[in-house]
Design a protein around this motif. Structure first.
Motif, PDB file in Angstrom:
ATOM      1  N   ALA A  50     -30.688  22.796 -50.831  1.00  0.00           N
ATOM      2  CA  ALA A  50     -30.975  21.530 -51.501  1.00  0.00           C
ATOM      3  C   ALA A  50     -30.181  20.362 -50.921  1.00  0.00           C
ATOM      4  N   ILE A  51     -30.878  19.229 -50.772  1.00  0.00           N
ATOM      5  CA  ILE A  51     -30.189  17.999 -50.385  1.00  0.00           C
ATOM      6  C   ILE A  51     -30.235  16.969 -51.510  1.00  0.00           C
ATOM      7  N   THR A  52     -30.824  17.363 -52.647  1.00  0.00           N
ATOM      8  CA  THR A  52     -30.796  16.532 -53.844  1.00  0.00           C
ATOM      9  C   THR A  52     -30.320  17.400 -54.986  1.00  0.00           C
ATOM     10  N   GLY A  53     -30.351  16.848 -56.186  1.00  0.00           N
ATOM     11  CA  GLY A  53     -29.967  17.607 -57.363  1.00  0.00           C
ATOM     12  C   GLY A  53     -30.983  18.675 -57.707  1.00  0.00           C
ATOM     13  N   CYS A  54     -30.843  19.231 -58.891  1.00  0.00           N
ATOM     14  CA  CYS A  54     -31.694  20.305 -59.388  1.00  0.00           C
ATOM     15  C   CYS A  54     -32.454  19.769 -60.596  1.00  0.00           C
ATOM     16  N   TYR A  55     -33.785  19.947 -60.578  1.00  0.00           N
ATOM     17  CA  TYR A  55     -34.608  19.342 -61.623  1.00  0.00           C
ATOM     18  C   TYR A  55     -35.555  20.372 -62.231  1.00  0.00           C
TER      19      TYR A  55
END
Length: 200
Positions: A44-49
């Motif tokens: 991941a390069i962003t958060g977790c959704y």
């Protein structure tokens, strides 16, 4: 051309899924959590959704936990595969009662095909079969590297890489891989993870 990072773009989630599935081991919350944490850090390069029906800016990030998987079913983020650019991805677990835990990372072909035009109509038509190895090789190697990072945290039993892989357990394989392989295989041996690529 659509934005392959957009959660709410329907075209991103079409065409099926390219996956890394890991047989983590016997059902165990702690092992699954360590595998999930390592997987997310590797990809991941962003958060977790929790939802793909809203953009990240329109929802609150959720913890990367087994509890989140159990509550929401799937977790979502943005990854950077080896083709260049970034794409949406998802993750889920499959937990068999009194048996093993599996953890699956999936990259939708609709988003991947923006980053890599050779994907075309894979796995169907002229883009399917051995011809697809020209782009699958780099993606498979990248996913094998992700699996290697997970393995350093959790010595899982088996990893499978490919298009919507069918679960086959390490016990069923018994260390013998098929000669004609639609999937890549990651098999532990002597404390190391051995990667055998697809050849079909």
């Amino acid at each position: 051309m659509h934005d392959p990072m957009a959660f709410t773009e329907p075209a991103n989630w079409t065409g099926g899924f390219y996956e890394l599935s890991v047989e983590v081991g016997d059902r165990d919350d702690d092992r699954l959590q360590r595998a999930l944490t390592a997987l997310w850090r590797a990809v991941a390069i962003t958060g977790c959704y929790s939802s793909r029906d809203r953009e990240p800016a329109d929802q609150i990030a959720v913890p990367v936990t087994v509890a989140s998987l159990e509550e929401f079913g799937h977790l979502h983020g943005v990854a950077r595969p080896p083709f260049g650019g970034s794409v949406v991805f998802g993750c889920f677990s499959t937990r068999f009662e009194d048996a093993e835990d599996w953890l699956t990372l999936y990259l939708p072909l609709g988003a991947l095909s923006v980053a890599e035009p050779r994907i075309g109509g894979f796995p169907f038509g002229p883009e399917g079969g051995a011809r697809s190895l020209s782009w699958r090789a780099s993606l498979d190697t990248w996913l094998a590297g992700v699996a290697g990072q997970v393995f350093r945290q959790v010595d899982f039993r088996l990893g499978l890489i490919g298009f919507e892989v069918d679960y086959v357990s390490a016990a069923e394989l018994a260390g013998v891989l098929p000669e004609q392989r639609w999937n890549g295989y990651l098999v532990p041996a002597g404390g190391q993870l051995r990667y055998t690529p697809a050849n079909r």
